[in-house]
Design an enzyme around this catalytic site. Sequence first.
Site, PDB file in Angstrom:
ATOM      1  N   ASP A   1       0.817  -1.216   0.000  1.00  8.14           N
ATOM      2  CA  ASP A   1       0.000   0.000   0.000  1.00  8.14           C
ATOM      3  C   ASP A   1       0.849   1.263   0.000  1.00  8.14           C
ATOM      4  O   ASP A   1       2.063   1.211   0.196  1.00  8.14           O
ATOM      5  CB  ASP A   1      -0.966  -0.008   1.198  1.00  8.14           C
ATOM      6  CG  ASP A   1      -0.315  -0.486   2.486  1.00  8.14           C
ATOM      7  OD1 ASP A   1       0.925  -0.496   2.566  1.00  8.14           O
ATOM      8  OD2 ASP A   1      -1.041  -0.855   3.417  1.00  8.14           O
TER       9      ASP A   1
ATOM     10  N   ASN B   1      -7.633  -2.998  14.254  1.00  6.80           N
ATOM     11  CA  ASN B   1      -8.983  -3.327  13.786  1.00  6.80           C
ATOM     12  C   ASN B   1      -8.960  -4.490  12.795  1.00  6.80           C
ATOM     13  O   ASN B   1      -9.923  -4.718  12.078  1.00  6.80           O
ATOM     14  CB  ASN B   1      -9.651  -2.098  13.155  1.00  6.80           C
ATOM     15  CG  ASN B   1      -8.884  -1.589  11.938  1.00  6.80           C
ATOM     16  OD1 ASN B   1      -7.917  -2.214  11.500  1.00  6.80           O
ATOM     17  ND2 ASN B   1      -9.307  -0.473  11.373  1.00  6.80           N
TER      18      ASN B   1
ATOM     19  N   HIS C   1      -7.206  -4.799  10.087  1.00  7.41           N
ATOM     20  CA  HIS C   1      -6.985  -4.536   8.661  1.00  7.41           C
ATOM     21  C   HIS C   1      -5.693  -5.218   8.197  1.00  7.41           C
ATOM     22  O   HIS C   1      -4.767  -5.431   8.987  1.00  7.41           O
ATOM     23  CB  HIS C   1      -6.994  -3.035   8.329  1.00  7.41           C
ATOM     24  CG  HIS C   1      -5.827  -2.244   8.830  1.00  7.41           C
ATOM     25  ND1 HIS C   1      -5.924  -0.920   9.182  1.00  7.41           N
ATOM     26  CD2 HIS C   1      -4.517  -2.567   9.024  1.00  7.41           C
ATOM     27  CE1 HIS C   1      -4.739  -0.463   9.549  1.00  7.41           C
ATOM     28  NE2 HIS C   1      -3.872  -1.447   9.463  1.00  7.41           N
TER      29      HIS C   1
ATOM     30  N   GLU D   1      -9.664  -1.906   5.273  1.00  5.92           N
ATOM     31  CA  GLU D   1     -10.290  -1.651   6.564  1.00  5.92           C
ATOM     32  C   GLU D   1     -11.537  -2.527   6.717  1.00  5.92           C
ATOM     33  O   GLU D   1     -12.042  -3.068   5.727  1.00  5.92           O
ATOM     34  CB  GLU D   1     -10.697  -0.165   6.639  1.00  5.92           C
ATOM     35  CG  GLU D   1      -9.529   0.811   6.489  1.00  5.92           C
ATOM     36  CD  GLU D   1      -8.699   0.951   7.771  1.00  5.92           C
ATOM     37  OE1 GLU D   1      -8.578  -0.025   8.534  1.00  5.92           O
ATOM     38  OE2 GLU D   1      -8.155   2.058   7.992  1.00  5.92           O
TER      39      GLU D   1
HETATM   40  C1  F6R Z   1       1.486  -1.513   6.140  1.00  2.85           C
HETATM   41  C2  F6R Z   1       0.150  -2.069   6.240  1.00  2.85           C
HETATM   42  C3  F6R Z   1      -0.646  -2.068   7.502  1.00  2.85           C
HETATM   43  C4  F6R Z   1       0.178  -2.405   8.736  1.00  2.85           C
HETATM   44  C5  F6R Z   1      -0.694  -2.354   9.993  1.00  2.85           C
HETATM   45  C6  F6R Z   1       0.106  -2.612  11.247  1.00  2.85           C
HETATM   46  O1  F6R Z   1       1.989  -1.640   4.826  1.00  2.85           O
HETATM   47  O2  F6R Z   1      -0.310  -2.511   5.255  1.00  2.85           O
HETATM   48  O3  F6R Z   1      -1.687  -2.991   7.368  1.00  2.85           O
HETATM   49  O4  F6R Z   1       0.736  -3.672   8.596  1.00  2.85           O
HETATM   50  O5  F6R Z   1      -1.310  -1.106  10.088  1.00  2.85           O
HETATM   51  O6  F6R Z   1       1.019  -1.586  11.446  1.00  2.85           O
HETATM   52  P1  F6R Z   1       2.103  -1.660  12.606  1.00  2.85           P
HETATM   53  O7  F6R Z   1       3.046  -2.742  12.238  1.00  2.85           O
HETATM   54  O8  F6R Z   1       2.759  -0.303  12.568  1.00  2.85           O
HETATM   55  O9  F6R Z   1       1.367  -1.927  13.863  1.00  2.85           O
END
Ligand code: F6R
Length: 263
Positions: free
Chosen positions: A67, A136, A138, A143
């Site tokens: 992303d 959450n 995702h 989301e």
């Molecule tokens: C990042 C991504 C997100 C993260 C998620 C967890 O490329 O796609 O889904 O993996 O938000 O983020 P952290 O590791 O910072 O808790």
Amino acid sequence: MKVVILKDAAAVAAYGAEIFVKQINKKNHSVLGLATGSTPVALYQELIAANKESKVSFSAVRSFNLDEYMGIEGDHPQSYRHFMNEELFNHVDIDKSNTQVPPGNAANPIEACEKYERDIVDMGGIDIQLLGIGRNAHIGFNEPSSSLASRTRVKTLTQATIDDNARFFGADEHQPHLSITMGIGTILESKKVVLLATGEGKAEAIQATVEGPLSAACPASALQMHRNAVLIIDEAAASKLVDKEFYKHIEVENQKLEEMLEL
Ligand code: F6R
């Protein structure tokens, strides 16, 4: 899905990195799916160390990131392209022209998303996809309520995700509320999926992912449908799993089987 529960975040990073090293050593031109965020940083450090010690080479590897924020350039310090350069690409022998991050600054994002999907297919598909998980549940920026069949597209971020990621932005810095993300359907087409989760903040999301119903309300639960997904988590992230001891027992049995097969 396979659930591997380890002592702490360092063990999670080392275990995950080993899977990537094995994959690349088996197929030097592997197509990697990569993630940003705090969780994979320690794994990237393990990969950098392995590359420096000549245990693995990225020279033929291709990669696609999950992303990117919409509306910021790749050289913006908060862009995921910048993150990947800083945390991995600048420190290993990868050819950056073989690395792709969704173009957050595309003039036509819809066409750019379609091209991203085509590029993945043209490379032969993703061999191994690294994932983190949001509180959450995702994955990527899919989301809750994202279609479990979704493809790469523009997604609006929830307030919870914006708040979680605010820590990376300065007080006066513009924080995008839109992203381009691979879809859940895109992720499910990867040949192998490796999801990392550490810390108590992820415990509820992990419980819902592993033991909850398959549901768009919990995007990561879609991995229940993947034939080759492994969740590598620490004790804190595993703390809300009802059948935690059973997953540990399965892992012991899996290890025995692997040792037997290697004989
Ligand atoms: C990042 C991504 C997100 C993260 C998620 C967890 O490329 O796609 O889904 O993996 O938000 O983020 P952290 O590791 O910072 O808790």
